[in-house]
Scaffold this motif. Structure first.
Motif, PDB file in Angstrom:
ATOM      1  N   TYR A 278       0.816  -1.209   0.000  1.00  0.00           N
ATOM      2  CA  TYR A 278       0.000   0.000   0.000  1.00  0.00           C
ATOM      3  C   TYR A 278       0.858   1.271   0.000  1.00  0.00           C
ATOM      4  O   TYR A 278       0.374   2.363  -0.290  1.00  0.00           O
ATOM      5  N   LEU A 279       2.154   1.116   0.321  1.00  0.00           N
ATOM      6  CA  LEU A 279       3.050   2.270   0.341  1.00  0.00           C
ATOM      7  C   LEU A 279       3.655   2.583  -1.030  1.00  0.00           C
ATOM      8  O   LEU A 279       4.375   3.574  -1.170  1.00  0.00           O
ATOM      9  N   LYS A 280       3.391   1.760  -2.023  1.00  0.00           N
ATOM     10  CA  LYS A 280       3.986   1.971  -3.342  1.00  0.00           C
ATOM     11  C   LYS A 280       3.651   3.339  -3.923  1.00  0.00           C
ATOM     12  O   LYS A 280       4.506   4.030  -4.477  1.00  0.00           O
ATOM     13  N   SER A 281       2.402   3.734  -3.797  1.00  0.00           N
ATOM     14  CA  SER A 281       1.949   4.965  -4.431  1.00  0.00           C
ATOM     15  C   SER A 281       2.074   6.183  -3.534  1.00  0.00           C
ATOM     16  O   SER A 281       1.662   7.282  -3.914  1.00  0.00           O
ATOM     17  N   ASP A 282       2.635   6.007  -2.340  1.00  0.00           N
ATOM     18  CA  ASP A 282       2.772   7.116  -1.396  1.00  0.00           C
ATOM     19  C   ASP A 282       4.097   7.832  -1.665  1.00  0.00           C
ATOM     20  O   ASP A 282       5.172   7.311  -1.383  1.00  0.00           O
ATOM     21  N   SER A 283       4.020   9.043  -2.208  1.00  0.00           N
ATOM     22  CA  SER A 283       5.237   9.800  -2.528  1.00  0.00           C
ATOM     23  C   SER A 283       5.714  10.672  -1.379  1.00  0.00           C
ATOM     24  O   SER A 283       6.767  11.297  -1.465  1.00  0.00           O
TER      25      SER A 283
ATOM     26  N   LYS B 228       9.967   0.757   5.724  1.00  0.00           N
ATOM     27  CA  LYS B 228       9.016  -0.322   5.472  1.00  0.00           C
ATOM     28  C   LYS B 228       8.849  -0.595   3.985  1.00  0.00           C
ATOM     29  O   LYS B 228       8.473  -1.700   3.598  1.00  0.00           O
ATOM     30  N   TYR B 229       9.110   0.417   3.162  1.00  0.00           N
ATOM     31  CA  TYR B 229       9.032   0.209   1.710  1.00  0.00           C
ATOM     32  C   TYR B 229      10.165   0.995   1.062  1.00  0.00           C
ATOM     33  O   TYR B 229      10.130   2.224   0.976  1.00  0.00           O
ATOM     34  N   ILE B 230      11.203   0.268   0.631  1.00  0.00           N
ATOM     35  CA  ILE B 230      12.397   0.870   0.045  1.00  0.00           C
ATOM     36  C   ILE B 230      12.445   0.485  -1.433  1.00  0.00           C
ATOM     37  O   ILE B 230      12.750  -0.661  -1.770  1.00  0.00           O
ATOM     38  N   PRO B 231      12.150   1.410  -2.359  1.00  0.00           N
ATOM     39  CA  PRO B 231      12.205   1.074  -3.795  1.00  0.00           C
ATOM     40  C   PRO B 231      13.623   0.697  -4.220  1.00  0.00           C
ATOM     41  O   PRO B 231      14.602   1.310  -3.790  1.00  0.00           O
ATOM     42  N   LEU B 232      13.728  -0.306  -5.069  1.00  0.00           N
ATOM     43  CA  LEU B 232      15.022  -0.737  -5.606  1.00  0.00           C
ATOM     44  C   LEU B 232      14.996  -0.561  -7.118  1.00  0.00           C
ATOM     45  O   LEU B 232      14.978  -1.519  -7.881  1.00  0.00           O
TER      46      LEU B 232
ATOM     47  N   ARG C 227      13.236   1.645 -10.601  1.00  0.00           N
ATOM     48  CA  ARG C 227      11.962   2.185 -11.066  1.00  0.00           C
ATOM     49  C   ARG C 227      10.855   1.139 -11.149  1.00  0.00           C
ATOM     50  O   ARG C 227       9.678   1.484 -11.159  1.00  0.00           O
ATOM     51  N   ASN C 228      11.230  -0.104 -11.244  1.00  0.00           N
ATOM     52  CA  ASN C 228      10.233  -1.174 -11.327  1.00  0.00           C
ATOM     53  C   ASN C 228       9.603  -1.375  -9.949  1.00  0.00           C
ATOM     54  O   ASN C 228      10.300  -1.640  -8.971  1.00  0.00           O
ATOM     55  N   GLU C 229       8.273  -1.230  -9.844  1.00  0.00           N
ATOM     56  CA  GLU C 229       7.596  -1.333  -8.547  1.00  0.00           C
ATOM     57  C   GLU C 229       7.635  -2.743  -7.964  1.00  0.00           C
ATOM     58  O   GLU C 229       7.312  -2.937  -6.793  1.00  0.00           O
ATOM     59  N   LYS C 230       8.061  -3.724  -8.763  1.00  0.00           N
ATOM     60  CA  LYS C 230       8.199  -5.085  -8.245  1.00  0.00           C
ATOM     61  C   LYS C 230       9.556  -5.327  -7.587  1.00  0.00           C
ATOM     62  O   LYS C 230       9.828  -6.438  -7.135  1.00  0.00           O
ATOM     63  N   TYR C 231      10.374  -4.294  -7.528  1.00  0.00           N
ATOM     64  CA  TYR C 231      11.684  -4.395  -6.893  1.00  0.00           C
ATOM     65  C   TYR C 231      11.690  -3.459  -5.681  1.00  0.00           C
ATOM     66  O   TYR C 231      11.718  -2.227  -5.840  1.00  0.00           O
ATOM     67  N   TYR C 232      11.648  -4.050  -4.485  1.00  0.00           N
ATOM     68  CA  TYR C 232      11.635  -3.232  -3.282  1.00  0.00           C
ATOM     69  C   TYR C 232      12.123  -4.067  -2.091  1.00  0.00           C
ATOM     70  O   TYR C 232      12.257  -5.298  -2.170  1.00  0.00           O
ATOM     71  N   ALA C 233      12.404  -3.376  -0.982  1.00  0.00           N
ATOM     72  CA  ALA C 233      12.859  -4.032   0.244  1.00  0.00           C
ATOM     73  C   ALA C 233      12.093  -3.472   1.427  1.00  0.00           C
ATOM     74  O   ALA C 233      11.462  -2.413   1.347  1.00  0.00           O
ATOM     75  N   SER C 234      12.160  -4.202   2.547  1.00  0.00           N
ATOM     76  CA  SER C 234      11.489  -3.767   3.768  1.00  0.00           C
ATOM     77  C   SER C 234      12.269  -4.267   4.970  1.00  0.00           C
ATOM     78  O   SER C 234      12.902  -5.327   4.926  1.00  0.00           O
ATOM     79  N   ILE C 235      12.215  -3.489   6.062  1.00  0.00           N
ATOM     80  CA  ILE C 235      12.896  -3.842   7.314  1.00  0.00           C
ATOM     81  C   ILE C 235      11.867  -3.815   8.444  1.00  0.00           C
ATOM     82  O   ILE C 235      10.999  -2.938   8.485  1.00  0.00           O
ATOM     83  N   GLY C 236      11.972  -4.769   9.368  1.00  0.00           N
ATOM     84  CA  GLY C 236      11.044  -4.811  10.499  1.00  0.00           C
ATOM     85  C   GLY C 236      11.592  -5.662  11.626  1.00  0.00           C
ATOM     86  O   GLY C 236      12.700  -6.193  11.551  1.00  0.00           O
ATOM     87  N   GLY C 237      10.800  -5.782  12.665  1.00  0.00           N
ATOM     88  CA  GLY C 237      11.241  -6.599  13.797  1.00  0.00           C
ATOM     89  C   GLY C 237      10.328  -6.445  14.994  1.00  0.00           C
ATOM     90  O   GLY C 237       9.223  -5.884  14.901  1.00  0.00           O
ATOM     91  N   GLU C 238      10.796  -6.948  16.115  1.00  0.00           N
ATOM     92  CA  GLU C 238      10.032  -6.832  17.353  1.00  0.00           C
ATOM     93  C   GLU C 238      10.944  -7.024  18.557  1.00  0.00           C
ATOM     94  O   GLU C 238      12.055  -7.568  18.448  1.00  0.00           O
ATOM     95  N   ALA C 239      10.458  -6.545  19.695  1.00  0.00           N
ATOM     96  CA  ALA C 239      11.116  -6.784  20.978  1.00  0.00           C
ATOM     97  C   ALA C 239      10.035  -7.162  21.980  1.00  0.00           C
ATOM     98  O   ALA C 239       8.978  -6.524  22.032  1.00  0.00           O
ATOM     99  N   ARG C 240      10.289  -8.214  22.751  1.00  0.00           N
ATOM    100  CA  ARG C 240       9.319  -8.648  23.757  1.00  0.00           C
ATOM    101  C   ARG C 240      10.021  -8.847  25.089  1.00  0.00           C
ATOM    102  O   ARG C 240      11.040  -9.542  25.174  1.00  0.00           O
ATOM    103  N   LEU C 241       9.474  -8.245  26.131  1.00  0.00           N
ATOM    104  CA  LEU C 241       9.927  -8.445  27.507  1.00  0.00           C
ATOM    105  C   LEU C 241       8.819  -9.129  28.277  1.00  0.00           C
ATOM    106  O   LEU C 241       7.646  -8.748  28.167  1.00  0.00           O
TER     107      LEU C 241
ATOM    108  N   VAL D  60      13.441  -8.707   0.765  1.00  0.00           N
ATOM    109  CA  VAL D  60      13.832  -8.127  -0.521  1.00  0.00           C
ATOM    110  C   VAL D  60      13.047  -8.818  -1.624  1.00  0.00           C
ATOM    111  O   VAL D  60      13.138 -10.049  -1.783  1.00  0.00           O
ATOM    112  N   GLN D  61      12.275  -8.037  -2.383  1.00  0.00           N
ATOM    113  CA  GLN D  61      11.485  -8.560  -3.496  1.00  0.00           C
ATOM    114  C   GLN D  61      12.097  -8.094  -4.803  1.00  0.00           C
ATOM    115  O   GLN D  61      12.252  -6.886  -5.037  1.00  0.00           O
ATOM    116  N   LEU D  62      12.471  -9.065  -5.649  1.00  0.00           N
ATOM    117  CA  LEU D  62      13.082  -8.754  -6.945  1.00  0.00           C
ATOM    118  C   LEU D  62      12.312  -9.473  -8.040  1.00  0.00           C
ATOM    119  O   LEU D  62      12.728 -10.528  -8.536  1.00  0.00           O
ATOM    120  N   GLY D  63      11.147  -8.950  -8.361  1.00  0.00           N
ATOM    121  CA  GLY D  63      10.324  -9.592  -9.383  1.00  0.00           C
ATOM    122  C   GLY D  63       9.822 -10.935  -8.911  1.00  0.00           C
ATOM    123  O   GLY D  63       9.137 -11.039  -7.895  1.00  0.00           O
TER     124      GLY D  63
END
Length: 454
Positions: A36-41, A50-54, A56-70, A99-102
């Motif tokens: 959903y972040l693809k079209s957010d400029s 959360k959405y890192i374009p790789l 011009r092709n919108e099918k090439y992108y990366a994302s970072i995430g995680g969690e911490a629990r105590l 990482v999504q590459l097509g």
């Protein structure tokens, strides 16, 4: 703990303030959908990771995430008085990159699980740092209503209600598998086929190596929008272990499971009915085991606090006779760790369980749950097992059937989409079986959990 707690609180506030659209975090984080972040400029700094374009092709992108629990837990009369009282802090940290590459996709995740103050922690409690997931996806077919994907590498798996295959969210270290999996989705159904070696966690750093002592394989199909019954699961699961220990059998285990599940999880009425039959052999003994479980609940949405009243019942087979050529003990394979409460005391083997519950939506962010479990041994010849199938007490020298009853309450506060708190307390009233085979004292625990996701 105090400093870390306030850090999580601060992060939860900052991330909530910076997110324009609230993300939905999945139980399997590699299923998070950030497209959903693809079209957010005009993305802010959080949305940019959360959405890192790789390109011009919108099918090439990366994302970072995680969690911490105590999670701080205090127990009285551990193992019903046979082990000392304990108070300890468990912490778990996960960090992943996608990482999504097509048609190609990679997912990589680190896990660090620490146990501070716990007496004799197991590798499930403490595993300082390791590669938890690292897999490659290749989309063989990728259409709007059809997908065929080959996945290979270390990965989490979760199926159905997590009775047999789960990520082990409750304990400190989540479970992963070294696996090859092929999954196909089309319209209202999906089917998976997989072959795996379940990971055996080891305390230390980067030492969770390939496990040659266990193999797990099978297929799992889910069909949605079925007339009258709504949803149905059909599955076959195979398990091989070089060494398994039961009350009346020790040795190499080869076990097959076939089962079905009928379920509905939307609307006022919800239900979940499941049946499993197991066959195979262990050390020249023939396996014939089974389980039947049912759960139904109704939510009164027009009543204040929207109470949800539920009833769950389970019959899980145990060994009928000692010293014969048959084993009827059910093996739950790789179930969710907190099967009957957060502090997992009893596993789903050789049990009859009646479990009424009631839940309340106290406010938009507050919920209250109360449930009561009553346990009996299904057969008198078999013992009592932990969720990991460790034999807690043998049943060969007692004819007492009643294990005891357990009352649990939990209060949940979801501060926002990123940060949640849970306070859970439990009291286990030891029955005649526990009093005869051990100290048989009543067990009590209280646990406070803070969980931050991004």
């Amino acid at each position: 703990m105090k400093n870390t707690f306030f850090l999580l609180l601060l992060l939860g506030i900052i991330f909530s303030a910076n997110a324009q659209q609230k993300p939905v975090f999945q139980r399997l984080r590699y299923e998070d959908d950030l497209t959903y972040l693809k079209s957010d400029s005009a993305k802010n700094w959080y949305e940019k990771i959360k959405y890192i374009p790789l390109g011009r092709n919108e099918k090439y992108y990366a994302s970072i995430g995680g969690e911490a629990r105590l999670q701080y837990t205090y127990t009285l009369n551990n193992k019903w008085g046979d082990e000392p009282d304990d108070g300890y802090l468990l912490s778990r940290y996960l960090l992943h990159a996608n990482v999504q590459l097509g048609i190609f996709r990679t997912f990589f995740e680190f896990q660090s699980s620490l146990a501070n103050g716990k007496i004799d922690p197991s590798p499930v409690d403490e595993n300082q740092l390791d590669i938890h997931q690292a897999f490659l996806d290749i989309d063989l077919i990728r259409k709007e209503n059809e997908q065929l994907t080959l996945r290979s590498g270390r990965q989490e798996m979760l199926y159905g209600s997590q009775r047999l295959v789960a990520v082990r969210e409750g304990p400190n270290s989540r479970l992963a598998f070294d696996a090859v999996k092929l999954f196909y989705k089309k319209d209202n159904w999906q089917t998976d086929a997989f072959f795996t070696h379940p990971i055996a966690n080891k305390e230390g750093t980067f030492n969770d190596r390939f496990n040659e002592n266990a193999k797990f394989w099978g297929s799992y199909t889910v069909i949605h929008k079925v007339p009258f019954i709504q949803n149905i699961d059909l599955y076959y699961l195979g398990l091989w272990k070089s060494r398994a220990i039961f009350d009346d059998a020790v040795g190499e285990e080869n076990r097959q499971s076939i089962g079905t599940r009928i379920w509905k999880n939307k609307g006022n009425w919800k239900y979940d009915f499941e049946g499993v039959y197991q066959f195979g052999n262990i050390n020249q003994k023939t396996i014939s085991a089974w389980t039947l479980s049912s759960f139904a609940c109704y939510t009164f949405k027009k009543i204040k606090f929207q109470p949800e009243i539920g009833l769950k019942t389970e019959i899980i087979s145990g060994d009928q006779h000692s010293d014969d050529n048959h084993l009827e003990t059910f093996n739950p394979l790789y179930p969710r760790g907190a099967y009957f409460g957060l502090v997992a005391l009893i596993g789903p083997s050789n049990l009859i369980d009646i479990h009424p519950s009631i839940n309340f939506s106290l406010a938009e962010k507050w919920t209250l749950g109360i449930d009561y479990d009553i346990f009996w041994r299904q057969t008198l010849s078999d013992g009592l097992y932990a969720p990991n199938m460790q034999l807690l007490y043998s049943g060969k020298d007692t004819t007492e059937r009643f294990i005891g009853s357990q009352l649990i309450s939990n209060v949940n506060y979801d501060m926002n989409n990123y940060l949640a708190f849970t306070l859970e307390t439990g009291w286990f009233n030891a029955g005649s079986f526990l009093k005869e085979v051990g100290s048989g004292k009543d067990y009590f625990y209280a646990a406070l959990t803070a969980q931050f996701k991004f």
